[in-house]
Design an enzyme around this catalytic site. Structure first.
Site, PDB file in Angstrom:
ATOM      1  N   ASP A  11      41.649  98.209  51.308  1.00 38.51           N
ATOM      2  CA  ASP A  11      40.992  99.300  50.585  1.00 38.51           C
ATOM      3  C   ASP A  11      39.476  99.324  50.866  1.00 38.51           C
ATOM      4  O   ASP A  11      38.682  98.966  50.012  1.00 38.51           O
ATOM      5  CB  ASP A  11      41.274  99.130  49.092  1.00 38.51           C
ATOM      6  CG  ASP A  11      40.934 100.374  48.289  1.00 38.51           C
ATOM      7  OD1 ASP A  11      40.258 101.265  48.825  1.00 38.51           O
ATOM      8  OD2 ASP A  11      41.331 100.452  47.113  1.00 38.51           O
ATOM      9  N   HIS A  64      39.283 104.091  48.409  1.00 37.92           N
ATOM     10  CA  HIS A  64      39.473 105.078  47.329  1.00 37.92           C
ATOM     11  C   HIS A  64      38.155 105.578  46.765  1.00 37.92           C
ATOM     12  O   HIS A  64      38.113 106.623  46.122  1.00 37.92           O
ATOM     13  CB  HIS A  64      40.458 104.572  46.255  1.00 37.92           C
ATOM     14  CG  HIS A  64      39.918 103.569  45.286  1.00 37.92           C
ATOM     15  ND1 HIS A  64      40.097 102.213  45.423  1.00 37.92           N
ATOM     16  CD2 HIS A  64      39.223 103.722  44.151  1.00 37.92           C
ATOM     17  CE1 HIS A  64      39.539 101.582  44.409  1.00 37.92           C
ATOM     18  NE2 HIS A  64      38.999 102.477  43.623  1.00 37.92           N
ATOM     19  N   SER A 100      34.983  98.920  41.489  1.00 39.49           N
ATOM     20  CA  SER A 100      35.590  99.188  42.785  1.00 39.49           C
ATOM     21  C   SER A 100      34.505  99.231  43.840  1.00 39.49           C
ATOM     22  O   SER A 100      33.486  99.900  43.657  1.00 39.49           O
ATOM     23  CB  SER A 100      36.331 100.511  42.771  1.00 39.49           C
ATOM     24  OG  SER A 100      37.627 100.300  42.296  1.00 39.49           O
TER      25      SER A 100
HETATM   26  N1  ARG Z   1      43.652 100.920  40.372  1.00 39.98           N
HETATM   27  C1  ARG Z   1      42.471 101.040  41.165  1.00 39.98           C
HETATM   28  C2  ARG Z   1      41.358 101.715  40.366  1.00 39.98           C
HETATM   29  O1  ARG Z   1      41.460 101.790  39.176  1.00 39.98           O
HETATM   30  C3  ARG Z   1      42.722 101.721  42.456  1.00 39.98           C
HETATM   31  C4  ARG Z   1      42.966 103.190  42.378  1.00 39.98           C
HETATM   32  C5  ARG Z   1      43.147 103.832  43.705  1.00 39.98           C
HETATM   33  N2  ARG Z   1      44.431 103.572  44.302  1.00 39.98           N
HETATM   34  C6  ARG Z   1      45.572 104.273  44.009  1.00 39.98           C
HETATM   35  N3  ARG Z   1      46.696 103.949  44.599  1.00 39.98           N
HETATM   36  N4  ARG Z   1      45.570 105.294  43.180  1.00 39.98           N
HETATM   37  O2  ARG Z   1      40.581 102.531  40.745  1.00 39.98           O
HETATM   38  N1  GLU Z   2      40.089 100.453  40.924  1.00 43.58           N
HETATM   39  C1  GLU Z   2      39.047 100.345  39.938  1.00 43.58           C
HETATM   40  C2  GLU Z   2      37.836 101.226  40.269  1.00 43.58           C
HETATM   41  O1  GLU Z   2      37.962 102.248  40.900  1.00 43.58           O
HETATM   42  C3  GLU Z   2      38.646  98.946  39.834  1.00 43.58           C
HETATM   43  C4  GLU Z   2      39.741  98.228  39.237  1.00 43.58           C
HETATM   44  C5  GLU Z   2      39.485  97.943  37.789  1.00 43.58           C
HETATM   45  O2  GLU Z   2      39.588  98.843  36.948  1.00 43.58           O
HETATM   46  O3  GLU Z   2      39.195  96.767  37.567  1.00 43.58           O
HETATM   47  O4  GLU Z   2      36.734 100.975  39.828  1.00 43.58           O
END
Ligand code: ARG
Ligand code: GLU
Length: 722
Positions: free
Chosen positions: A222, A86, A654
Site C-alpha cells: 500500500d 490509498h 495512513s
Molecule cells: N483500513 C485502512 C484505512 O482505514 C485502509 C483503507 C483503504 N483500503 C481499502 N481496501 N479500502 O484507511
Molecule cells: N487506513 C487508515 C488511514 O487511512 C489507517 C488505519 C487506522 O485507522 O489505523 O488512516
C-alpha cells in the site's frame, strides 16, 4: 490486615492506571519530559531531541500532513515523498483514463518531466509547536455558557495568531487538547506543487481489497510516491514549470535490516480522532446502540450496491470508490464492537470510575468540585442516547441516497439566487454544475432507487414515531408500506434522477428551469421535509445535550489528571503531529489462534486467484517470485511484505513512517488489525496492532517490479548490524 489491604489497593490502582508501554499518541515537544526514558528502555537508540528539535533538523522535518487526510514522509534529498496507495488514490484515479489506466497498471515517471501535477493537493510541515494554553484560556471561566466560552476562545486564538512571529511563507493553527483544557499552537509551512511520481498497480497497492481490509495476515504493497516542488528559493510556490524539487531539512534514511520480534518501532504522523477518556455509559452506548445501528444500515446499503456491481461492469467501476469507503468504516465498527466486548471495555471503565469515585469521596476539595461528576455524565449520556441514535439513522440514511445529494446541490443554488443576487447566482452555476457532474459520474438510477427503497423502509420501520416526519408517515400510509412502489413513483420519468447529461446541459442553457424541476422533484421535496423535521426535533436537543456532555467531559478530563496523579495522560488524537511507539509483536485474537508478526511474498501467492477482482497477482510479480529474483531486498530466499507492531495508531496515520530504534525508515503504516480497531476508544496491548508494509517490499516493487531503480538511487539506504 489494614496494611495488606492498603498494599493490595495500591497494587490494584497500579494495574488499573499505569499507562501501558504501548498506549498513547504523544506530542513531540513533550517526548523528552514524558517518554524518552521509557522509549530508551524499550530499545530506542536515539534521543527525544533527534525526533523533535526546533533549532536544528530533526526527524519531524521529514514528516508531512499529506493533503490534510493522511501522513507522508520525505525520503530523498530531492523532495521525494512516500505515502500509501490509498492516500494517493485520488490523484492516481484523476490521471487515469481507459487508455492509460494507472489504477489497473500503475504509473512510473521515468524522469522529473514526467511527474504529474495535482492541483489542490498539498503537504504541510510542522515548523514548531508551542503551548499557548494560558493565552488561549485568558478570561475564560467555568461560569460561562459554552457559546460564550467559545467566542472568548476564538478571540484569544485570533489574537495569538495575529501576534505570532513567523516567516511570510508560514501559517499557523491552534488546536484544543484534553477536551479543551489545553491549547497548542502549530506553525506550519505548506507546499502546493505536489507531483505524482509512482504508484504500483492496484493488484499490488490494494491487494486483497475489502476482504483483506482491516485484517491480518496482510499482503498489500500500500504505497505511492510523490515529489514536492518548490520555488528557486526552496520556499512554497504555486505550481510552475520553473519550480524545482524541494531540498528538505531532513530526509529519512532507509534501513535494509528488517525487523525482529521485540524490536523497537515508532510511528510519526497525524492521527485523526480518538476518544480515550469517555465515561463508561458512552462506551456502552457505542457497543450496544451507535455502532450496531450504523453497521446495520450499511449492511443494507452495501448489499444493494454489491448486488448491482456484480451484475454490471459499468456500475462496478462507478461505485468502486464509494463501496470501498462505505465498507471501510462498516468493517472497522464491527471490529470495534468485537474488541470492546471481548476486552470488557465497559467493565474496565467502570472499575476505573469506581476508583476515581473513591478518591474523590475521600478528599473534601475533590468532593466539592467533582462529587457529582460521574452521575452527571451518566445522566447526560443517557439523555443524549436516543438523539444520538436518531442522528445515526438520519446521517447514515440521508448520505447514502444520491437523489438527496442532487437535490441538495440545487437547493444550494436556489438559496444563492435568493440570498446573494443574480451575479452570485450566475457565478455559482459552473461550480454547482461541476459538483453535479462528479456526482452523476458515480451514479446509477437503478442502484439509487433501490437504496432509496431499502434505506427509507428501514429508517421508517426501525424508528419511534417521534423521529419520523409527518410527511414520511403519511407516505408510508398512502403506499401501505410498499417502499418499492414508492421508489418507482418517485424515480420514474424524473430527468434529475435519470438523465444527468440533460440536466447538465439545461443547467448551462437555463438554470431557472432546472431549479423549477428540482422544486417539483418529489425526492427533493421529501428530502427537505425530512431535513426540516430533523432540524426541529433532533438538532436543538442534540446540540444542547452535546454542549452539556462536552462541558462535563472537559471537567472529567481535568479531574482525572488531578485525581490520578500517578498516571501519564496523552491527549486524544486531533489531526496533530504525534509520536507513538511499541515493539514488533504477533498476537492471539482468539483461543488457539496465534498470529505471527511477518508476512512474505509466499503469502501473496497463496492468496492468488487468477482474474479475481481482489486477489489477482500481476504476471511480472509472479515471475519475480518464481525466480526468487528479489535483488538485495529479500532475505534468506524470501521476500518480506508486511509486519505488525504495538504502535497506537488511528485513521490519518495512513502513510506514516515506521521508524526503527535509530530513526531509520523500516515500514509504512497503513492499517490496524480487525480485533484491535477499538484502540480508538480503549487500547489493549493484547490485541491492538498496527499494520505496516516492509520498506524492502516497497523498494523491491519500485526497483525490480517497476524498473524504476533510479528512484531508489535517490534514497539513502543503511545497513544496521552489518
Ligand atoms: N483500513 C485502512 C484505512 O482505514 C485502509 C483503507 C483503504 N483500503 C481499502 N481496501 N479500502 O484507511
Ligand atoms: N487506513 C487508515 C488511514 O487511512 C489507517 C488505519 C487506522 O485507522 O489505523 O488512516
Amino acid at each position: 490486615m489494614r496494611a495488606i489491604k492498603r498494599l493490595l489497593t495500591a497494587f490494584f490502582l497500579f494495574l488499573v492506571f499505569t499507562a501501558k508501554a504501548d498506549e498513547g499518541m504523544w506530542l513531540p515537544l513533550f517526548l523528552q519530559q514524558l517518554n524518552e526514558k521509557q522509549m530508551k528502555a524499550m530499545g530506542m537508540k536515539i534521543s527525544a531531541a533527534d525526533i523533535y528539535n526546533i533549532n536544528k533538523g530533526s526527524l519531524k522535518d521529514a514528516i508531512v500532513s499529506f493533503g490534510g487526510f493522511c501522513t507522508g514522509e520525505v525520503i530523498s534529498e530531492k523532495g521525494l515523498v512516500l505515502t500509501n496507495h490509498h492516500c494517493g488514490f485520488d490523484a492516481i484515479q484523476n490521471h487515469s483514463t481507459l487508455e492509460r489506466n494507472y489504477i489497473r497498471d500503475g504509473f512510473w515517471a521515468r524522469s522529473n518531466s514526467e511527474e504529474i501535477p495535482n492541483p489542490g493537493l498539498f503537504v504541510t510541515f510542522i515548523v514548531r509547536i508551542e503551548d499557548v494554553s494560558k493565552a488561549a484560556l485568558a478570561g475564560v471561566n467555568e461560569e460561562m455558557k459554552e457559546a460564550e466560552r467559545q467566542s472568548r476562545l476564538d478571540k484569544n486564538i485570533a489574537e495569538i495568531r495575529r501576534n505570532l512571529k513567523k516567516e511570510a511563507t508560514q501559517d499557523s493553527y491552534v488546536r484544543s487538547f484534553f477536551e479543551g483544557n489545553q491549547y497548542f499552537l502549530f506553525v506550519t509551512e505548506t507546499y502546493r506543487d505536489i507531483r505524482l511520481v509512482g504508484a504500483p498497480p492496484s493488484a499490488i497497492g490494494n491487494f486483497g481489497k475489502d476482504t483483506d481490509n482491516w485484517m491480518w495476515p496482510r499482503h498489500t504493497g500500500d504505497f505511492s510516491l510523490f515529489r514536492i516542488y518548490a520555488g528557486k528559493d526552496n520556499k512554497p510556490a504555486e505550481y510552475s514549470l520553473e519550480n524545482v524539487p524541494y531540498k528538505p531539512k531532513k530526509a529519512l534514511a532507509i534501513s535494509m535490516a528488517g525487523m525482529k520480534e521485540g524490536d523497537f518501532t515508532m510511528v510519526f504522523g497525524f492521527p485523526g480522532r480518538t476518544t480515550q477518556y469517555l465515561h463508561s455509559e458512552a462506551v456502552d452506548q457505542i457497543v450496544k446502540l451507535n455502532d450496531p445501528v450504523k453497521i446495520a444500515i450499511r449492511d443494507k446499503a452495501l448489499s444493494v450496491i454489491d448486488g448491482f456491481m456484480r451484475k454490471d461492469e459499468q456500475v462496478k467501476i462507478q461505485y468502486a470508490a464509494k463501496y470501498a469507503s462505505i465498507s471501510n468504516a462498516w468493517k472497522k465498527w464491527q471490529g470495534e464492537v468485537l474488541g470492546l466486548s471481548s476486552t470488557k471495555a465497559v467493565e474496565k471503565k467502570k472499575n476505573q470510575e469506581a476508583v476515581f469515585r473513591k478518591r474523590v469521596e475521600a478528599n473534601p476539595a475533590f468532593k466539592a468540585a467533582y462529587g457529582s461528576l460521574l452521575d452527571d455524565l451518566q445522566n447526560a449520556y443517557q439523555e443524549l442516547s436516543k438523539y444520538g441514535v436518531a442522528r445515526d439513522y438520519f446521517t447514515e440514511t440521508m448520505s447514502r441516497i444520491e437523489a438527496f445529494a442532487i437535490g441538495s446541490q440545487l437547493n444550494n443554488l436556489r438559496s444563492i439566487k435568493e440570498k446573494n443576487g443574480e451575479q452570485a447566482y450566475k457565478d455559482a452555476v459552473p461550480r454547482i454544475s461541476a459538483r453535479l457532474e462528479d456526482l452523476y459520474k458515480e451514479y446509477n438510477p437503478a442502484v439509487d432507487k433501490k437504496l432509496f427503497e431499502v434505506l427509507l423502509e428501514k429508517f421508517t420501520k426501525d424508528q419511534p414515531e417521534e423521529f419520523l416526519a409527518p410527511e414520511l408517515r403519511q407516505l408510508a400510509m398512502d403506499y401501505k408500506n410498499d417502499f418499492g412502489k414508492m421508489a418507482d413513483d418517485f424515480y420514474i420519468n424524473v430527468d434529475l434522477l435519470n438523465n444527468g447529461a440533460k440536466v447538465l446541459a439545461n443547467l448551462q442553457a437555463n438554470p431557472d428551469l432546472v431549479l423549477a424541476a428540482n422544486d417539483m422533484n418529489r425526492a427533493n421535496q421529501l428530502f427537505q421535509q425530512l431535513n426540516t423535521f430533523y432540524a426541529k426535533t433532533v438538532t436543538p436537543k442534540l446540540s444542547e445535550l452535546q454542549a452539556r456532555v462536552n462541558r462535563l467531559q472537559r471537567t472529567y478530563m481535568k479531574a482525572q489528571m488531578e485525581v490520578m496523579k500517578e498516571k501519564t495522560f496523552y491527549p486524544d488524537a486531533n489531526s496533530t503531529l504525534r509520536v507513538t511507539y511499541g515493539n514488533v509483536k504477533g498476537y492471539q485474537p482468539r483461543d488457539a489462534v496465534k498470529y505471527d508478526f511477518y508476512t512474505y511474498l509466499d503469502g501473496v501467492m497463496d492468496k492468488y486467484k487468477p482474474g479475481d477482482y481482489e486477489f489477482d497477482v500481476p504476471e511480472k510479480l509472479r515471475t519475480l517470485y518464481k525466480n526468487k529474483d528479489f535483488g538485495p531486498y529479500g532475505k534468506n530466499g524470501k521476500m518480506p511484505v508486511c509486519f505488525i507492531a504495538m504502535n497506537h495508531t488511528t485513521g490519518g496515520n495512513s502513510g506514516s513512517p515506521a521508524l526503527d530504534a535509530r530513526g531509520n525508515l523500516v515500514g509504512l503504516n497503513f492499517d490496524r488489525v480487525w480485533e484491535g480497531t477499538m484502540s480508538d476508544i480503549n487500547y489493549d496491548p493484547s490485541i491492538c496492532r498496527n499494520i505496516m508494509v516492509d520498506i524492502r517490499y516497497v523498494l523491491f516493487i519500485i526497483d525490480k517490479y517497476a524498473d524504476a531503480g533510479h528512484l531508489v538511487k535517490e534514497m539513502k539506504l543503511v545497513y544496521p548490524g552489518k
